[in-house]
Design a protein around this motif. Structure first.
Motif, mmCIF file in Angstrom:
data_model
loop_
_atom_site.group_PDB
_atom_site.id
_atom_site.type_symbol
_atom_site.label_atom_id
_atom_site.label_comp_id
_atom_site.label_asym_id
_atom_site.label_seq_id
_atom_site.Cartn_x
_atom_site.Cartn_y
_atom_site.Cartn_z
ATOM 1 N N SER A 307 0.873 -1.178 0.000
ATOM 2 C CA SER A 307 0.000 0.000 0.000
ATOM 3 C C SER A 307 0.906 1.224 0.000
ATOM 4 O O SER A 307 1.613 1.477 0.977
ATOM 5 N N ILE A 318 -1.816 3.045 -4.495
ATOM 6 C CA ILE A 318 -1.713 1.684 -5.013
ATOM 7 C C ILE A 318 -1.907 0.720 -3.848
ATOM 8 O O ILE A 318 -1.103 0.699 -2.915
ATOM 9 N N ASP A 319 -2.979 -0.051 -3.897
ATOM 10 C CA ASP A 319 -3.288 -1.023 -2.843
ATOM 11 C C ASP A 319 -3.363 -2.415 -3.464
ATOM 12 O O ASP A 319 -4.178 -2.664 -4.352
ATOM 13 N N MET A 320 -2.522 -3.328 -2.978
ATOM 14 C CA MET A 320 -2.479 -4.682 -3.513
ATOM 15 C C MET A 320 -2.394 -5.690 -2.377
ATOM 16 O O MET A 320 -1.611 -5.529 -1.441
ATOM 17 N N SER A 322 -2.469 -10.129 -1.825
ATOM 18 C CA SER A 322 -2.517 -11.438 -2.459
ATOM 19 C C SER A 322 -2.167 -12.511 -1.443
ATOM 20 O O SER A 322 -1.106 -12.474 -0.824
ATOM 21 N N THR A 350 -3.261 -16.835 -6.965
ATOM 22 C CA THR A 350 -3.876 -16.059 -5.885
ATOM 23 C C THR A 350 -5.302 -16.561 -5.671
ATOM 24 O O THR A 350 -6.155 -16.398 -6.540
ATOM 25 N N GLY A 353 -7.440 -12.356 -3.263
ATOM 26 C CA GLY A 353 -6.736 -11.099 -3.448
ATOM 27 C C GLY A 353 -7.685 -9.928 -3.337
ATOM 28 O O GLY A 353 -8.910 -10.089 -3.306
ATOM 29 N N SER A 355 -8.094 -5.430 -4.274
ATOM 30 C CA SER A 355 -7.619 -4.151 -4.799
ATOM 31 C C SER A 355 -8.698 -3.115 -4.525
ATOM 32 O O SER A 355 -9.778 -3.436 -4.005
ATOM 33 N N ASN A 383 0.183 -14.786 -10.116
ATOM 34 C CA ASN A 383 1.281 -13.875 -9.834
ATOM 35 C C ASN A 383 2.608 -14.591 -9.982
ATOM 36 O O ASN A 383 2.690 -15.822 -9.898
ATOM 37 N N TYR A 405 1.394 -9.198 -10.637
ATOM 38 C CA TYR A 405 0.136 -9.765 -10.152
ATOM 39 C C TYR A 405 -0.988 -9.401 -11.113
ATOM 40 O O TYR A 405 -1.041 -8.296 -11.648
ATOM 41 N N TRP A 423 -0.635 -5.394 -11.585
ATOM 42 C CA TRP A 423 0.381 -4.662 -10.839
ATOM 43 C C TRP A 423 1.761 -5.112 -11.291
ATOM 44 O O TRP A 423 1.984 -6.294 -11.564
ATOM 45 N N GLU A 449 0.045 0.265 -11.444
ATOM 46 C CA GLU A 449 -1.219 -0.469 -11.370
ATOM 47 C C GLU A 449 -2.110 -0.001 -12.508
ATOM 48 O O GLU A 449 -2.294 1.202 -12.724
#
Length: 474
Positions: A307, A318-320, A322, A350, A353, A355, A383, A405, A423, A449
């Motif tokens: 994040s 950007i928030d990811m 997994s 994944t 996950g 987002s 990923n 990802y 991402w 992203e």
């Protein structure tokens, strides 16, 4: 304090026959126990799980969160179906806080002699009782699905690290900080039930850094700029841990080897950067082992969270997230006594996950009395992660990593019916030792992203940074 400790210890010893671990390299393979011992240990682990919920409920009420006041009516409501899908809770709370909360439940099982897979029961117990009785708002399906599997990866790493610290003679506050449930159990038992794990840390590096960063968030259809940050300074701290030999692993015991990289960067009021990247073998074998080459490979579990960008308590640019299962290979080659190369590759699926996607109209959250324009998207995907380093004793060390990802939404989990999120995260680092334990270096980082959504705006997010760091290798 001594009286409290004495009372807790007496209660524990009355309920449980002391569990004896093997003080060998197989300390993490406890021997057989009777049904009575298993039942008593299960009751104690369940009690510790529920106690942790009670402590958290009390803390939330003291802080004054509106949702921290469950009533008999809300509890009855939460025992009826269907539960809801939340898409407005903070990304940091849901995707990092919930796995950590689950890790506390998981460790309650581990410290009471239960194995890696058996301890999943206590993660489930803690999560389900929290959702039904720990909050006044409607129980959330996605919170449960984030907490339970995430607890396995995070819980086992924290469990092993707190035992490593205890074996090394670290003070109790440090073991408690690493793993509160593990530290609590050591405090109550006086360490009598903590096994001697030996020395398992292959690498432990801490670093502090300062740098500059640029972040940009925009819609691709209208080119509308949603957030920008240019050449902002930030400070950063990071921790890199390798537990167990990465290149020589023949075992069916989960997480005898794992790697964890965590960092936190900040410019107060404008920029935040959280990063938690991990992998651990569930089982592995070593097909190559010669005088100058070694390799391990096997099934692995991954818990990754990134994040970064806009400063915020709950969400960033950007928030990811997994949680994945995959196949891993780790290879080391010694060119000479001064030059060594390492390559680590992961290919994974994944299964859970998350987002954020942008909604122009937003969604009103009555618990925070505000609109949220970044809504949660839960999904599945693929990923791959590649890590490469080449080190020479005189010339220094070069590290590169590529993390990629792809996420597709689970139908019905949000207002998003279909879409794809991609991402890409890359880092290039050069470092050089200035003493046996200290090195200096520079890192260039690149993050992207791309969100392509049906019925919602497509988005593009990017984050570029350059930082100088000083690291200590222990």
């Amino acid at each position: 304090m001594n009286k409290i400790k004495c009372i807790l210890l007496c209660l524990l010893l009355l309920m449980q026959k002391q569990f004896v671990f093997s003080l060998t390299e197989d300390w993490d393979k406890p021997g057989p126990r009777s049904s009575r011992d298993i039942a008593i240990s299960g009751l104690i682990a369940s009690g510790e799980t529920l106690l942790s919920n009670l402590v958290l409920m009390s803390a939330n009420r003291i802080i004054g969160f509106q949702w921290a006041t469950p009533t008999p009516q809300t509890i009855r409501d939460n025992f009826t179906l269907p539960w809801e899908w939340e898409d407005t809770d903070g990304f940091l709370v849901n995707q990092l806080g919930h796995p950590y909360q689950g890790a506390i439940y998981f460790t309650a099982g581990r410290v009471n002699g239960f194995g890696f897979y058996q301890s999943l029961f206590f993660s489930s117990l803690g999560s389900l009782t929290w959702e039904t009785m720990g909050e006044s708002k409607r129980a959330s399906i996605n919170d449960v699905l984030t907490t339970i599997p995430g607890s396995m990866a995070m819980g086992e790493m924290l469990y092993r690290l707190h035992l490593e610290a205890h074996t090394a003679g670290s003070p109790l506050p440090l073991t408690f900080l690493i793993n509160p449930m593990g530290g609590f159990h050591i405090f109550v038992t006086g360490g009598r039930q903590a096994p001697d794990t030996g020395k398992n840390l292959y690498k432990l590096q801490t670093s502090v850094a300062t740098g500059i960063v640029r972040t940009h968030y925009s819609r691709t259809d209208t080119q509308e700029n949603l957030f920008s940050l240019n050449n902002r300074q930030f400070a950063d701290i990071s921790l890199d841990i390798i537990y167990g030999n990465p290149f020589d692993q023949n075992t069916f015991v989960p997480y005898r080897h794992f790697e964890l990289s965590a960092s936190f960067g900040i410019n107060p009021g404008s920029y935040l950067n959280y990063r938690f990247i991990s992998d651990g073998y569930l089982f592995s074998f070593s097909p190559i082992h010669t005088h100058n080459a070694a390799m391990s490979t096997g099934l692995s579990m991954h818990l990754d969270f990134i994040s970064l960008g806009e400063f915020g308590i709950y969400n960033s640019t950007i928030d990811m997230f997994s949680n994945a299962l995959g196949w891993t290979a780790k290879y080391q080659y010694l060119f000479s006594e001064n030059t060594i190369m390492e390559v680590k590759g992961h290919a994974a699926l994944t299964f859970w996950g998350a987002s954020n996607y942008y909604s122009p109209d937003g969604s009103f959250n009555p618990y925070s009395d505000r609109y949220h324009y970044d809504l949660r998207n839960y999904g599945y995907g693929i990923n791959s992660k590649l890590f490469f380093n080449l080190a020479n004793n005189r010339l220094g060390r070069v590290d590169t990593d590529f993390l990629f990802y792809v996420l597709w939404p689970y139908p019905g989990t949000s207002a998003l019916s279909s879409g794809t999120v991609l991402w890409l995260f890359t880092d290039l680092t050069y470092s050089r030792s200035v003493s046996n334990h200290v090195s200096l270096g520079i890192t260039s980082s690149f993050a992207r992203e791309w969100g392509r959504f049906s019925e919602f705006p497509n988005t593009r997010k990017k984050n570029d940074s350059l930082k100088l760091f000083i690291a200590r290798n222990m």
